[in-house]
Enzyme design. Structure first.
Site, short mmCIF file in Angstrom:
data_model
loop_
_atom_site.label_atom_id
_atom_site.label_comp_id
_atom_site.label_asym_id
_atom_site.label_seq_id
_atom_site.Cartn_x
_atom_site.Cartn_y
_atom_site.Cartn_z
N HIS A 262 3.31 4.93 4.51
CA HIS A 262 2.97 4.91 5.93
C HIS A 262 2.68 6.32 6.39
O HIS A 262 3.33 7.27 5.96
CB HIS A 262 4.14 4.36 6.76
CG HIS A 262 3.95 4.62 8.23
ND1 HIS A 262 3.13 3.85 9.02
CD2 HIS A 262 4.39 5.62 9.02
CE1 HIS A 262 3.11 4.35 10.24
NE2 HIS A 262 3.87 5.42 10.27
N ASN B 209 0.80 -1.23 0.00
CA ASN B 209 0.00 0.00 0.00
C ASN B 209 0.84 1.28 0.00
O ASN B 209 0.34 2.35 0.34
CB ASN B 209 -1.05 -0.04 1.11
CG ASN B 209 -0.45 -0.13 2.49
OD1 ASN B 209 0.77 -0.15 2.64
ND2 ASN B 209 -1.29 -0.18 3.50
P1 GDP Z 1 -1.87 1.86 8.44
O1 GDP Z 1 -1.70 2.67 9.69
O2 GDP Z 1 -2.98 2.39 7.56
O3 GDP Z 1 -0.59 1.69 7.66
O4 GDP Z 1 -2.36 0.39 8.88
P2 GDP Z 1 -1.96 -0.52 10.15
O5 GDP Z 1 -1.19 0.28 11.16
O6 GDP Z 1 -3.19 -1.21 10.61
O7 GDP Z 1 -1.03 -1.62 9.50
C1 GDP Z 1 0.30 -1.30 9.15
C2 GDP Z 1 0.61 -1.90 7.81
O8 GDP Z 1 0.55 -3.32 7.89
C3 GDP Z 1 -0.36 -1.55 6.68
O9 GDP Z 1 -0.11 -0.29 6.08
C4 GDP Z 1 -0.10 -2.68 5.71
O10 GDP Z 1 1.14 -2.47 5.00
C5 GDP Z 1 0.12 -3.85 6.66
N1 GDP Z 1 -1.14 -4.58 6.88
C6 GDP Z 1 -2.18 -4.22 7.67
N2 GDP Z 1 -3.16 -5.14 7.62
C7 GDP Z 1 -2.73 -6.10 6.78
C8 GDP Z 1 -3.29 -7.34 6.32
O11 GDP Z 1 -4.40 -7.71 6.68
N3 GDP Z 1 -2.53 -8.06 5.43
C9 GDP Z 1 -1.31 -7.66 5.03
N4 GDP Z 1 -0.62 -8.43 4.17
N5 GDP Z 1 -0.75 -6.50 5.44
C10 GDP Z 1 -1.44 -5.74 6.30
MG MG Z 2 -0.73 2.29 11.46
#
Ligand code: GDP
Ligand code: MG
Length: 161
Positions: A126, A123
Site C-alpha cells: 500500500h 498486490n
Molecule cells: P491503491 O491505492 O493502488 O492500493 O488502489 P485503491 O486505493 O484503488 O484500492 C485499494 C486496494 O484495494 C488495492 O491495492 C487492492 O488491494 C484492492 N483492490 C482495488 N481494486 C480491486 C479490485 O478490483 N479487485 C480486488 N479484488 N481488489 C481490489
Molecule cells: Mg489507494
C-alpha cells in the site's frame, strides 16, 4: 535539531507505505525497504502489526461500497503487515511510481508491484495516493512518538545543501 535540512520545498513530505500480508508472507519486506533506501528517501517510522478491522475500515473507508471491500478487509487482516513512513522531496508521488499500478497486470517492470505480483487481489503493498491522504493515513497508523526526527548524514548529497 533539523537546522541543516535544506530549504528545498517539500523535503519534509511524508507518505505511508505498508507491506501487505502477502508481501510479508513472501518475505519481500527487505527488498521493498531497500528500494526506498537506495532511492534516497528517509525512514521515519516502522512497525509490524496485525491491523485491526477497525483500523482497516478507517483506512479503506472510501472503498466501503466497492464489491471487493469485504474480501479486501479479510486479506488485509489475514496476517501481519509492515507499516512504514518515508520522508523526502515529492515522496508521495515518487512512491506511487515506485509501487506501480494498482493492478499488477498494468504495473510496469521495475516497479514493486510489476516485479513481485500478478493479481490485483494480492498486490503486496500500500502507498498513500496524495499528500493530504498521506497525512491522514500516517495519523491513523502511527503515534507521534513513533515517528523519528533525525538527520540523514548524506542529506547534502541527496539534496542541494
Ligand atoms: P491503491 O491505492 O493502488 O492500493 O488502489 P485503491 O486505493 O484503488 O484500492 C485499494 C486496494 O484495494 C488495492 O491495492 C487492492 O488491494 C484492492 N483492490 C482495488 N481494486 C480491486 C479490485 O478490483 N479487485 C480486488 N479484488 N481488489 C481490489
Ligand atoms: Mg489507494
Amino acid at each position: 535539531a533539523l537546522s541543516s535540512t535544506s530549504n528545498i520545498p517539500g523535503v519534509r513530505e511524508r507518505t505511508l507505505v505498508a507491506v501487505k500480508p502477502d508481501g510479508v508472507q513472501r518475505r519481500l519486506v527487505g527488498q521493498i525497504i531497500q528500494r526506498f533506501e537506495t532511492r534516497g528517501f528517509k525512514l521515519v517510522g516502522l512497525k509490524m502489526l496485525q491491523a485491526s478491522e477497525d483500523l482497516l475500515a478507517q483506512h479503506y473507508a472510501s472503498l466501503n461500497r466497492k464489491p471487493f471491500y469485504p474480501s479486501l478487509l479479510r486479506y488485509m487482516n489475514s496476517g501481519p503487515v509492515v507499516a512504514m513512513v518515508w520522508e523526502g522531496h515529492n515522496v508521495v508521488k515518487s512512491t506511487r511510481m515506485l509501487v506501480g499500478d494498482t493492478n499488477p497486470a498494468e504495473a510496469k517492470p521495475g516497479t514493486i508491484r510489476g516485479d513481485f505480483s500478478i493479481h490485483i487481489s494480492r498486490n503486496i503493498i500500500h502507498a498513500s495516493d496524495s499528500v493530504e491522504v498521506a497525512q491522514a493515513e500516517i495519523a491513523l497508523w502511527f503515534r507521534r512518538s513513533e515517528l523519528m526526527e533525525w538527520e540523514c548524514c548524506d542529506h547534502g548529497s541527496v539534496y542541494q545543501l
